[in-house]
Design a protein around this motif. Structure first.
Motif, PDB file in Angstrom:
ATOM      1  N   ASN A 379      -4.077  16.678  38.280  1.00  0.00           N
ATOM      2  CA  ASN A 379      -3.754  17.589  39.547  1.00  0.00           C
ATOM      3  C   ASN A 379      -2.608  18.054  39.795  1.00  0.00           C
ATOM      4  OD1 ASN A 379      -5.925  15.109  40.513  1.00  0.00           O
ATOM      5  ND2 ASN A 379      -6.384  17.146  41.530  1.00  0.00           N
ATOM      6  N   ILE A 380      -1.383  17.439  39.215  1.00  0.00           N
ATOM      7  CA  ILE A 380      -0.192  17.945  39.242  1.00  0.00           C
ATOM      8  C   ILE A 380       0.742  17.436  37.910  1.00  0.00           C
ATOM      9  CG2 ILE A 380       0.059  18.112  41.756  1.00  0.00           C
ATOM     10  CD1 ILE A 380       1.342  15.604  41.913  1.00  0.00           C
ATOM     11  N   VAL A 381       1.758  17.870  37.651  1.00  0.00           N
ATOM     12  CA  VAL A 381       2.733  17.351  36.817  1.00  0.00           C
ATOM     13  C   VAL A 381       4.009  16.951  37.274  1.00  0.00           C
ATOM     14  CG1 VAL A 381       3.905  17.785  34.669  1.00  0.00           C
ATOM     15  CG2 VAL A 381       1.290  18.553  34.768  1.00  0.00           C
ATOM     16  N   LEU A 382       4.745  15.820  36.823  1.00  0.00           N
ATOM     17  CA  LEU A 382       5.826  15.479  37.256  1.00  0.00           C
ATOM     18  C   LEU A 382       6.749  15.723  36.054  1.00  0.00           C
ATOM     19  CD1 LEU A 382       5.797  12.104  39.175  1.00  0.00           C
ATOM     20  CD2 LEU A 382       5.424  14.443  40.138  1.00  0.00           C
ATOM     21  N   ASN A 383       7.941  16.393  36.247  1.00  0.00           N
ATOM     22  CA  ASN A 383       9.056  16.519  35.056  1.00  0.00           C
ATOM     23  C   ASN A 383      10.342  15.863  35.562  1.00  0.00           C
ATOM     24  OD1 ASN A 383      11.051  17.145  33.111  1.00  0.00           O
ATOM     25  ND2 ASN A 383       9.782  18.886  32.456  1.00  0.00           N
ATOM     26  N   VAL A 384      10.320  14.688  34.831  1.00  0.00           N
ATOM     27  CA  VAL A 384      11.601  13.630  35.361  1.00  0.00           C
ATOM     28  C   VAL A 384      13.043  14.071  34.630  1.00  0.00           C
ATOM     29  CG1 VAL A 384      10.234  11.603  35.530  1.00  0.00           C
ATOM     30  CG2 VAL A 384      11.137  12.065  33.479  1.00  0.00           C
ATOM     31  N   GLY A 385      13.113  15.292  34.571  1.00  0.00           N
ATOM     32  CA  GLY A 385      14.464  16.035  34.294  1.00  0.00           C
ATOM     33  C   GLY A 385      14.750  16.275  32.905  1.00  0.00           C
ATOM     34  N   ASN A 455      17.804  13.604  42.825  1.00  0.00           N
ATOM     35  CA  ASN A 455      18.893  14.219  41.978  1.00  0.00           C
ATOM     36  C   ASN A 455      19.849  13.108  41.485  1.00  0.00           C
ATOM     37  OD1 ASN A 455      20.668  15.547  40.648  1.00  0.00           O
ATOM     38  ND2 ASN A 455      21.146  17.372  42.373  1.00  0.00           N
ATOM     39  N   SER A 456      19.696  12.471  40.542  1.00  0.00           N
ATOM     40  CA  SER A 456      20.575  11.338  40.024  1.00  0.00           C
ATOM     41  C   SER A 456      21.804  11.858  39.545  1.00  0.00           C
ATOM     42  CB  SER A 456      19.533  10.270  38.933  1.00  0.00           C
ATOM     43  OG  SER A 456      19.307  10.976  37.848  1.00  0.00           O
ATOM     44  N   ASN A 457      21.847  13.153  39.264  1.00  0.00           N
ATOM     45  CA  ASN A 457      23.242  13.932  38.648  1.00  0.00           C
ATOM     46  C   ASN A 457      24.245  13.591  39.716  1.00  0.00           C
ATOM     47  OD1 ASN A 457      22.474  15.209  36.138  1.00  0.00           O
ATOM     48  ND2 ASN A 457      21.232  16.184  37.557  1.00  0.00           N
ATOM     49  N   LYS A 458      23.978  13.172  41.031  1.00  0.00           N
ATOM     50  CA  LYS A 458      24.914  12.962  42.007  1.00  0.00           C
ATOM     51  C   LYS A 458      24.765  11.291  42.345  1.00  0.00           C
ATOM     52  CE  LYS A 458      25.729  17.229  43.354  1.00  0.00           C
ATOM     53  NZ  LYS A 458      27.199  17.895  43.250  1.00  0.00           N
ATOM     54  N   ALA A 459      25.543  10.572  41.103  1.00  0.00           N
ATOM     55  CA  ALA A 459      25.361   9.026  41.198  1.00  0.00           C
ATOM     56  C   ALA A 459      25.952   8.448  42.571  1.00  0.00           C
ATOM     57  CB  ALA A 459      26.016   8.765  39.856  1.00  0.00           C
ATOM     58  N   GLU A 460      27.066   9.004  42.932  1.00  0.00           N
ATOM     59  CA  GLU A 460      27.776   8.731  43.943  1.00  0.00           C
ATOM     60  C   GLU A 460      26.710   8.674  45.346  1.00  0.00           C
ATOM     61  OE1 GLU A 460      28.731  13.155  43.672  1.00  0.00           O
ATOM     62  OE2 GLU A 460      28.545  11.509  42.440  1.00  0.00           O
ATOM     63  N   ASP A 461      25.797   9.540  45.044  1.00  0.00           N
ATOM     64  CA  ASP A 461      24.820   9.638  46.372  1.00  0.00           C
ATOM     65  C   ASP A 461      23.997   8.283  46.423  1.00  0.00           C
ATOM     66  OD1 ASP A 461      25.722  12.018  46.996  1.00  0.00           O
ATOM     67  OD2 ASP A 461      23.891  13.114  46.863  1.00  0.00           O
ATOM     68  N   PHE A 462      23.762   7.452  45.442  1.00  0.00           N
ATOM     69  CA  PHE A 462      22.660   6.472  45.080  1.00  0.00           C
ATOM     70  C   PHE A 462      23.456   5.169  45.844  1.00  0.00           C
ATOM     71  CE2 PHE A 462      19.251   7.577  42.106  1.00  0.00           C
ATOM     72  CZ  PHE A 462      19.544   8.928  42.532  1.00  0.00           C
ATOM     73  N   ALA A 463      24.695   5.250  45.929  1.00  0.00           N
ATOM     74  CA  ALA A 463      25.460   3.837  46.644  1.00  0.00           C
ATOM     75  C   ALA A 463      25.038   3.962  48.094  1.00  0.00           C
ATOM     76  CB  ALA A 463      26.914   3.903  46.425  1.00  0.00           C
ATOM     77  N   HIS A 488      13.449  10.072  39.279  1.00  0.00           N
ATOM     78  CA  HIS A 488      14.926  10.907  39.018  1.00  0.00           C
ATOM     79  C   HIS A 488      15.165  10.681  37.481  1.00  0.00           C
ATOM     80  CE1 HIS A 488      15.977   6.399  39.012  1.00  0.00           C
ATOM     81  NE2 HIS A 488      15.719   6.449  40.261  1.00  0.00           N
ATOM     82  N   HIS A 489      16.211  11.300  37.182  1.00  0.00           N
ATOM     83  CA  HIS A 489      16.261  11.413  35.675  1.00  0.00           C
ATOM     84  C   HIS A 489      17.093  10.201  35.099  1.00  0.00           C
ATOM     85  CE1 HIS A 489      17.152  13.421  31.748  1.00  0.00           C
ATOM     86  NE2 HIS A 489      18.299  13.443  31.911  1.00  0.00           N
ATOM     87  N   ASP A 528       6.054   1.537  44.282  1.00  0.00           N
ATOM     88  CA  ASP A 528       5.299   0.778  43.349  1.00  0.00           C
ATOM     89  C   ASP A 528       5.808   1.047  42.229  1.00  0.00           C
ATOM     90  OD1 ASP A 528       2.761  -0.142  45.008  1.00  0.00           O
ATOM     91  OD2 ASP A 528       3.173   2.087  45.770  1.00  0.00           O
ATOM     92  N   MET A 529       6.162   2.285  41.929  1.00  0.00           N
ATOM     93  CA  MET A 529       6.703   2.759  40.204  1.00  0.00           C
ATOM     94  C   MET A 529       7.882   3.697  40.490  1.00  0.00           C
ATOM     95  SD  MET A 529       3.156   3.113  38.045  1.00  0.00           S
ATOM     96  CE  MET A 529       3.682   2.484  36.613  1.00  0.00           C
ATOM     97  N   VAL A 530       8.643   3.767  39.675  1.00  0.00           N
ATOM     98  CA  VAL A 530       9.950   4.621  39.523  1.00  0.00           C
ATOM     99  C   VAL A 530       9.680   5.195  38.067  1.00  0.00           C
ATOM    100  CG1 VAL A 530      12.362   4.929  39.451  1.00  0.00           C
ATOM    101  CG2 VAL A 530      11.333   3.203  41.043  1.00  0.00           C
ATOM    102  N   PHE A 531       9.940   6.514  38.049  1.00  0.00           N
ATOM    103  CA  PHE A 531       9.827   7.077  36.677  1.00  0.00           C
ATOM    104  C   PHE A 531      11.005   7.878  36.509  1.00  0.00           C
ATOM    105  CE2 PHE A 531       5.350   7.730  38.789  1.00  0.00           C
ATOM    106  CZ  PHE A 531       4.778   7.010  38.191  1.00  0.00           C
ATOM    107  N   PHE A 532      11.490   7.754  35.263  1.00  0.00           N
ATOM    108  CA  PHE A 532      12.890   8.370  34.760  1.00  0.00           C
ATOM    109  C   PHE A 532      13.048   8.768  33.321  1.00  0.00           C
ATOM    110  CE2 PHE A 532      13.291   3.820  34.590  1.00  0.00           C
ATOM    111  CZ  PHE A 532      13.847   3.421  33.313  1.00  0.00           C
ATOM    112  N   GLY A 533      13.705   9.401  33.069  1.00  0.00           N
ATOM    113  CA  GLY A 533      13.862   9.900  31.762  1.00  0.00           C
ATOM    114  C   GLY A 533      15.245   9.604  31.070  1.00  0.00           C
ATOM    115  N   HIS A 534      15.978  10.480  30.588  1.00  0.00           N
ATOM    116  CA  HIS A 534      17.251  10.605  29.960  1.00  0.00           C
ATOM    117  C   HIS A 534      17.588  10.062  28.766  1.00  0.00           C
ATOM    118  CE1 HIS A 534      21.746  11.221  30.332  1.00  0.00           C
ATOM    119  NE2 HIS A 534      21.873   9.608  30.199  1.00  0.00           N
TER     120      HIS A 534
END
Length: 616
Positions: A379-385, A455-463, A488-489, A528-534
């Protein structure tokens, strides 16, 4: 066995065009069967003349490799320059494996040297020619000591006159020696050939390296060479795929499919007005007119022509058809052809979504994955960065020439929900080509699930106390979805060999500790699940809570960075959280039916590599 002509030269990448006509080698990436639709006009790559049967001419063994692709006789032998000539190649090489390409005029059979040959393999560019008055070819060879224009581009021109042969790279003369002209005799015994040497890059074809080739029947002077380089640079900066052709150079690209609407993004090489036709059956009965919108390109002085529209008041969970008609200012018109999409499903319906990431710089891998995902009909596609390797403000071409080339066939029919990676962390072109919030993070509901895209490019936002940390907690508190997914990426947990400390020399962190600061929210609100790449490998973890593996509950982390980037590898020892690892390009598909989740991961041949069932 067919005899081979052995050469000891080294080459890099090429581009092709012809006498008074240029040859463009763009691959034609489309889906199969009735979905095989390339949007709008294009210049097709040259092909060898058709024949019921034909003896295979002698191939050139180049840098120890057999050719992986050959195109012969695309210029009739009696039309080839007989004495002086110039040959021009426009090449992009954005992979890390040794690859090469060449164009040559040679005898069809036997082991004699080519009459002339221009080619590149890795860092070496050569031009050889066999003058009429000598027994052996003369050679100009140049080893590149710096990266090409925009890091990856080479403009290679070979020039001959009555007294010499010259070699130019990116507008600069890098070699010259005296040489009398060659003499082309017995046209029936010779042929022109373009060949690729890409055995170390699966699925790569000539057009992924060589964009254009031009063969002139006269000598180009230095100013003409430099002018041609500038013209081609301008095309790349503007994202144009073809010269002097009104065409779509990005999209149509579906975003944000909801139950009652869908966003469409596309780009043309020039200003135009548009009619978007759509409906639930063909012929299409609804239409929407669109006035030109423009975006300033990286140079600031040029214009790009990126367009966005939203089709509204659609029916939920319904297949639709659409077509975009473009009318340029000079009256020329083009169409995408009829394409398809579906609106989002109801809460009570089953659905599936595909996930890919790090599509980066390999349209040939993106092509494989897009076709295989389409076969699943998600139905849809996610792209994790890392949609692009480095598609920042000054690298627009990585969107037009790479990302959209391989993915567009799928993304014109299935909506893509991305997160930005470090490859597009400035969000400049990312925001131009998408309709999602400009900060790079958002959430959406689909069926009985909710997706939280960060947007995990803003790592400071994750604290704790960071902007995205606070926002995410607010959204998770409100969520009533049966299934919750985060994308997130960057990696909170990963067994990569050296991104988080060199595991071959000591202990690493097994993930990005800055990103891991936010996992408390995933656990607290039962994600439930976390998707990422990098990281360009695949890894699925066992359920994790409080930084340890648990039998019940916990969060499963899936690293899906195998969409096209340079492959990486794992640490030498198994990580404490690892359930499955795989080194290779890949994608995965998740199917949800009420309280049941089915997860499958596949490689680029469609072979099942991982499988998981969950039930709530």
């Amino acid at each position: 066995m067919i005899p081979r002509l052995f050469l000891t030269f080294c080459f890099l990448v090429t581009t092709f065009s012809l006498l008074a006509q240029e040859f463009w080698f763009w691959p034609k990436y489309t889906l199969g069967q009735k979905a095989a639709n390339y949007p709008g006009p294009r210049i097709d790559a040259p092909t060898a003349p058709a024949a019921d049967f034909k003896s295979q001419s002698t191939p050139i063994l180049f840098h120890g490799e057999d050719p992986t692709q050959r195109i012969t006789d695309f210029v009739p032998a009696d039309k080839l320059p007989s004495k002086t000539f110039s040959a021009e190649l426009w090449i992009v090489n954005h992979v890390n494996q040794p690859v090469g390409a060449l164009v040559t005029v040679k005898k069809k059979f036997g082991g004699s040297e080519p009459l002339w040959l221009l080619g590149v393999y890795q860092r070496n560019v050569i031009f050889s020619m066999k003058p009429q008055d000598v027994s052996f070819s003369k050679l100009l060879s140049h080893d590149l000591t710096k990266r090409g224009w925009r890091n990856y581009w080479l403009h290679i021109v070979a020039v001959t006159d009555d007294q010499s042969m010259k070699l130019y790279i990116n507008g600069q003369k890098v070699g010259e020696r005296s040489a009398s002209p060659m003499e082309l005799s017995q046209p029936s015994a010779i042929e022109i050939e373009a060949a690729a040497y890409t055995s170390k890059e699966p699925y790569m074809v000539l057009g992924n390296l060589v964009k254009m080739f031009h063969l002139y029947d006269h000598s180009l002077d230095e100013r003409s060479v430099q002018r041609r380089f500038q013209e081609l640079q301008s095309m790349v900066e503007e994202g144009k795929l073809f010269p002097d052709l009104f065409h779509f150079n990005a999209g149509p690209y579906l975003n944000n499919a909801t139950r009652n609407s869908v966003d469409i993004v596309w780009e043309t090489d020039q200003k135009a007005d548009f009619v978007i036709e759509y409906g639930t059956s063909v012929p299409l009965t609804e239409k929407q007119d669109l006035i030109t919108q423009e975006v300033t390109s990286e140079s600031g002085s040029k214009q790009t022509h990126i367009y966005k529209t939203t089709l509204r008041d659609l029916n939920p969970e319904t297949p639709y058809f659409y077509n975009i008609k473009a009318i340029a200012r000079d009256g020329k018109s083009i169409e995408t052809g009829v394409l398809t999409f579906s609106t989002a499903v109801k809460d009570s319906s089953s659905y599936s979504f595909a996930v890919m990431g790090d599509t980066e710089a390999r349209p040939h891998i993106n092509d494989r994955i897009s076709k295989l995902i389409w076969d699943e009909r998600p139905n849809i596609v996610l792209n994790v960065g890392d949609l692009t390797d480095g598609g920042m403000k000054d690298h627009k071409f990585e969107w037009n020439y790479e990302y959209f080339q391989g993915v567009n066939q799928l993304a014109s029919r299935v909506a893509v929900f991305p997160v930005p990676g470090n490859g597009e962390e400035d969000l400049f072109w990312y925001n131009q080509y998408h309709t999602y919030p400009s900060k790079g993070y958002y959430n959406f509901k689909y069926g009985n699930a909710e997706f939280f895209m960060l947007n995990s490019n803003k790592a400071e936002d994750f604290a704790e106390g960071g902007a995205q940390y606070v926002w995410l907690e607010e959204q998770l508190k409100k969520s009533t979805a049966k299934w919750k997914f985060v994308a997130h990426h960057h990696a909170p947990y990963s067994a990569d060999e050296d991104d988080y400390g060199d595991s071959w020399k000591g202990q690493g962190d097994l993930g990005d500790l800055r990103i891991r600061k936010i996992v408390h929210l995933y656990e607290k609100y039962h994600v439930d699940m976390v998707f990422f790449g990098h990281l360009h490998t695949y890894q699925r973890t066992l359920p994790i809570a409080n930084n340890k593996v648990v039998k019940q509950g916990g969060v499963i982390y899936v690293q899906g960075g195998g969409g096209g980037g340079n492959l990486e590898d794992f640490a030498p020892s198994r990580a404490w959280f690892s359930a499955k690892t795989y080194r290779g390009h890949h994608y995965f598909v998740v199917t949800i039916h009420y309280q049941s989740l089915n997860f499958k991961m596949y490689d680029t041949e469609g072979r099942l590599k991982d499988y998981l069932d969950l039930t709530k």
